[in-house]
Design a protein around this motif. Sequence first.
Motif, PDB file in Angstrom:
ATOM      1  N   ALA A 296       1.114  -1.000   0.426  1.00  0.00           N
ATOM      2  CA  ALA A 296       0.124   0.130   0.343  1.00  0.00           C
ATOM      3  C   ALA A 296       1.177   1.231  -0.652  1.00  0.00           C
ATOM      4  O   ALA A 296       0.526   2.205  -0.335  1.00  0.00           O
ATOM      5  CB  ALA A 296      -1.012   0.230   1.488  1.00  0.00           C
ATOM      6  N   HIS A 297       1.627   1.278   0.820  1.00  0.00           N
ATOM      7  CA  HIS A 297       2.920   2.776   0.784  1.00  0.00           C
ATOM      8  C   HIS A 297       3.827   2.402  -0.616  1.00  0.00           C
ATOM      9  O   HIS A 297       3.472   4.315  -1.343  1.00  0.00           O
ATOM     10  CB  HIS A 297       3.907   2.156   2.128  1.00  0.00           C
ATOM     11  N   ARG A 298       3.838   1.341  -1.407  1.00  0.00           N
ATOM     12  CA  ARG A 298       4.733   2.095  -2.703  1.00  0.00           C
ATOM     13  C   ARG A 298       3.255   2.666  -3.701  1.00  0.00           C
ATOM     14  O   ARG A 298       3.446   3.356  -4.517  1.00  0.00           O
ATOM     15  CB  ARG A 298       5.239   0.211  -3.896  1.00  0.00           C
ATOM     16  N   MET A 299       2.431   2.333  -3.691  1.00  0.00           N
ATOM     17  CA  MET A 299       1.108   2.246  -4.633  1.00  0.00           C
ATOM     18  C   MET A 299       1.057   3.836  -3.710  1.00  0.00           C
ATOM     19  O   MET A 299       0.865   3.990  -4.677  1.00  0.00           O
ATOM     20  CB  MET A 299      -0.229   1.646  -4.003  1.00  0.00           C
ATOM     21  N   LEU A 300       0.597   4.638  -2.381  1.00  0.00           N
ATOM     22  CA  LEU A 300       0.866   5.545  -2.502  1.00  0.00           C
ATOM     23  C   LEU A 300       1.944   6.890  -3.301  1.00  0.00           C
ATOM     24  O   LEU A 300       0.835   7.603  -3.655  1.00  0.00           O
ATOM     25  CB  LEU A 300       0.007   5.667  -0.986  1.00  0.00           C
ATOM     26  N   ALA A 354      -0.768  12.232   1.084  1.00  0.00           N
ATOM     27  CA  ALA A 354      -1.311  11.149   1.374  1.00  0.00           C
ATOM     28  C   ALA A 354      -2.569  10.839   1.707  1.00  0.00           C
ATOM     29  O   ALA A 354      -2.623   9.425   0.890  1.00  0.00           O
ATOM     30  CB  ALA A 354      -0.210  10.249   2.440  1.00  0.00           C
ATOM     31  N   LEU A 355      -2.618  10.817   2.480  1.00  0.00           N
ATOM     32  CA  LEU A 355      -5.036  10.344   3.111  1.00  0.00           C
ATOM     33  C   LEU A 355      -5.101  10.953   1.489  1.00  0.00           C
ATOM     34  O   LEU A 355      -6.509  10.228   1.649  1.00  0.00           O
ATOM     35  CB  LEU A 355      -4.841  11.766   4.188  1.00  0.00           C
ATOM     36  N   ALA A 356      -5.173  12.126   1.190  1.00  0.00           N
ATOM     37  CA  ALA A 356      -6.403  12.662  -0.150  1.00  0.00           C
ATOM     38  C   ALA A 356      -5.607  11.437  -1.014  1.00  0.00           C
ATOM     39  O   ALA A 356      -6.752  10.990  -1.914  1.00  0.00           O
ATOM     40  CB  ALA A 356      -5.567  13.605  -0.718  1.00  0.00           C
ATOM     41  N   LEU A 377      -3.927   0.559   4.259  1.00  0.00           N
ATOM     42  CA  LEU A 377      -3.798   1.145   4.370  1.00  0.00           C
ATOM     43  C   LEU A 377      -3.410   2.912   5.031  1.00  0.00           C
ATOM     44  O   LEU A 377      -3.285   3.935   4.425  1.00  0.00           O
ATOM     45  CB  LEU A 377      -5.660   1.823   2.907  1.00  0.00           C
ATOM     46  N   ALA A 378      -3.718   2.467   6.095  1.00  0.00           N
ATOM     47  CA  ALA A 378      -3.720   3.666   7.266  1.00  0.00           C
ATOM     48  C   ALA A 378      -2.229   3.886   7.224  1.00  0.00           C
ATOM     49  O   ALA A 378      -1.650   4.760   7.767  1.00  0.00           O
ATOM     50  CB  ALA A 378      -5.079   3.151   8.038  1.00  0.00           C
ATOM     51  N   LEU A 379      -1.590   3.132   7.717  1.00  0.00           N
ATOM     52  CA  LEU A 379      -0.648   2.562   7.445  1.00  0.00           C
ATOM     53  C   LEU A 379       0.257   2.974   6.949  1.00  0.00           C
ATOM     54  O   LEU A 379       2.118   4.030   6.544  1.00  0.00           O
ATOM     55  CB  LEU A 379      -0.095   1.954   8.220  1.00  0.00           C
ATOM     56  N   ALA A 380      -0.124   3.082   5.947  1.00  0.00           N
ATOM     57  CA  ALA A 380       0.267   3.558   4.775  1.00  0.00           C
ATOM     58  C   ALA A 380       0.864   5.048   3.895  1.00  0.00           C
ATOM     59  O   ALA A 380       1.980   6.125   3.389  1.00  0.00           O
ATOM     60  CB  ALA A 380       0.306   2.553   3.053  1.00  0.00           C
ATOM     61  N   VAL A 381      -0.870   5.420   4.879  1.00  0.00           N
ATOM     62  CA  VAL A 381      -1.012   7.259   4.554  1.00  0.00           C
ATOM     63  C   VAL A 381       0.914   7.697   5.843  1.00  0.00           C
ATOM     64  O   VAL A 381       1.558   8.372   5.296  1.00  0.00           O
ATOM     65  CB  VAL A 381      -2.519   7.503   4.892  1.00  0.00           C
ATOM     66  N   LEU A 382       0.219   6.679   6.857  1.00  0.00           N
ATOM     67  CA  LEU A 382       1.277   7.726   8.021  1.00  0.00           C
ATOM     68  C   LEU A 382       3.164   7.196   7.892  1.00  0.00           C
ATOM     69  O   LEU A 382       3.719   8.197   7.608  1.00  0.00           O
ATOM     70  CB  LEU A 382       1.422   6.665   9.728  1.00  0.00           C
ATOM     71  N   SER A 383       3.680   6.115   6.897  1.00  0.00           N
ATOM     72  CA  SER A 383       4.682   5.843   6.202  1.00  0.00           C
ATOM     73  C   SER A 383       4.966   6.781   5.653  1.00  0.00           C
ATOM     74  O   SER A 383       6.038   7.370   5.170  1.00  0.00           O
ATOM     75  CB  SER A 383       5.028   4.987   6.682  1.00  0.00           C
ATOM     76  N   GLU A 391       8.434  -0.362   4.349  1.00  0.00           N
ATOM     77  CA  GLU A 391       8.220  -1.402   6.011  1.00  0.00           C
ATOM     78  C   GLU A 391       8.508  -1.127   6.628  1.00  0.00           C
ATOM     79  O   GLU A 391       7.892  -2.286   7.074  1.00  0.00           O
ATOM     80  CB  GLU A 391      10.164  -2.252   5.267  1.00  0.00           C
ATOM     81  N   ALA A 392       8.165   0.507   7.608  1.00  0.00           N
ATOM     82  CA  ALA A 392       7.895   0.801   8.233  1.00  0.00           C
ATOM     83  C   ALA A 392       6.595   0.024   9.323  1.00  0.00           C
ATOM     84  O   ALA A 392       5.896  -0.294  10.125  1.00  0.00           O
ATOM     85  CB  ALA A 392       7.768   1.997   8.323  1.00  0.00           C
ATOM     86  N   GLY A 393       5.439   0.197   8.141  1.00  0.00           N
ATOM     87  CA  GLY A 393       4.143  -0.207   8.547  1.00  0.00           C
ATOM     88  C   GLY A 393       4.134  -1.402   9.248  1.00  0.00           C
ATOM     89  O   GLY A 393       3.630  -2.305   9.765  1.00  0.00           O
TER      90      GLY A 393
END
Length: 438
Positions: A296-300, A354-356, A377-383, A391-393
Amino acid sequence: MSDQPAAAESRRLTTREAADRLGVKPETVYAYVSRGQLGSRRAPGGRGSTFDAAEVEALAARGARREPQPSGADLTFRTGVTLIDPDTDRYYYRGVDATELAGRYGYEEVAEWLWSGTLRPGVRFTAPPEALAAGRRAVGALPAHSTAMDRLRAAAVAASAADPLRFDLSTDAVLGTARALIPTLVGSLPVKGAPGQNSTAGEASTDTADSKDSADGADSAGLAPRLWRRLTAQAPDDGSLAVLEAALVLLIDHDLAASTLATRVAASARAHPYAVVSAGLGALEGPLHGAASGLAHRMLAEVLERGGAAPVVADHLRAGRRVPGLGHRLYRGEDPRAAALFALLDRVPAAGPALAAARDVVTTTARHTELHANVDLALAVLSVSSGMRAEAGEAVFAVARTAGWIAHALEEYTERPLRLRPSGQYNGPRPPKALPLP
């Protein structure tokens, strides 16, 4: 997908209808699914699951009205840690709404309460010097390209070797181990952007990991600030730390996920708590479990780079891939963990882009099928918004879930040893066979 008539394909039952026909609770229907006794399919629009009426009738005819009881070959068994209610899309720790706990208390407070039943406001976990030193040496010996999960697994093994009392499985001893192991895992990770950083890894040496930590790994500010320093060099604001703290609480447990089942099997064999946690870390590292937030991080990040979700979502669908961070088999609507974290992220200005992007992904995908955001997805917004690696999430997930694994181990230690020993159904060549030749 099959040659069955369309009329037969349309005979689908909702979870409630299947439960009523079988005479069981809705969560028991999902237990039948997890054991392979019943198939399920996501309902149109992604709201819950549906079940083939003929398959439900056949199961009912076999006597499935009885609630499944624990046995050596049964993956459904009693636990008092977490209840997931599929009808309300809520989940509860020891009967208390987990999202409300995350809004009121910190990670260490909730973990302590989950283990002992006692709420200790302001409690802080401390890493023993010997365990912390062993963990940092083990992590420091790993290759520079090692992931956070590599480091956490190495730290768990090193801390275990440093504890001669690890085989004491009394409740007090296990609780003491838990309170020491979690800060040891965090304290063994290198600090991002600290003096003496490795130019290849971009991280501080574990030998001089963090001047802000005291010698024993304690920190008056709690575990979340210590973990933050190991995930990003970006200075945290109060809002971002609140998101990380809430994420740790929300991820403590989620019923019998794959990693939690692995820890229960290990505890059933009377493995000590360090080995129990190592079993959980091993299962969590599977690409279908803990790594989901990295996808999800990479996608965002790609959505932000390309200026919108449409081309990114299209690329995923064209390649036959699921869109990361969407949907959860246990919730009809939005994952309550995601909803809670999005509400907190709304208060963090830096998380705005990132949230948007995340909401753009949800909206764009909804044109094809209605899938709601999940916690990945929420963790990805944070990271993404905090300058963390993909990998942080997964690291947040692992640290948080350690408390849940310990809670399940405490339960399993009170059960009959080796009860989780299913019998295999052999389908190989029938004996006797001749000895193999070179």
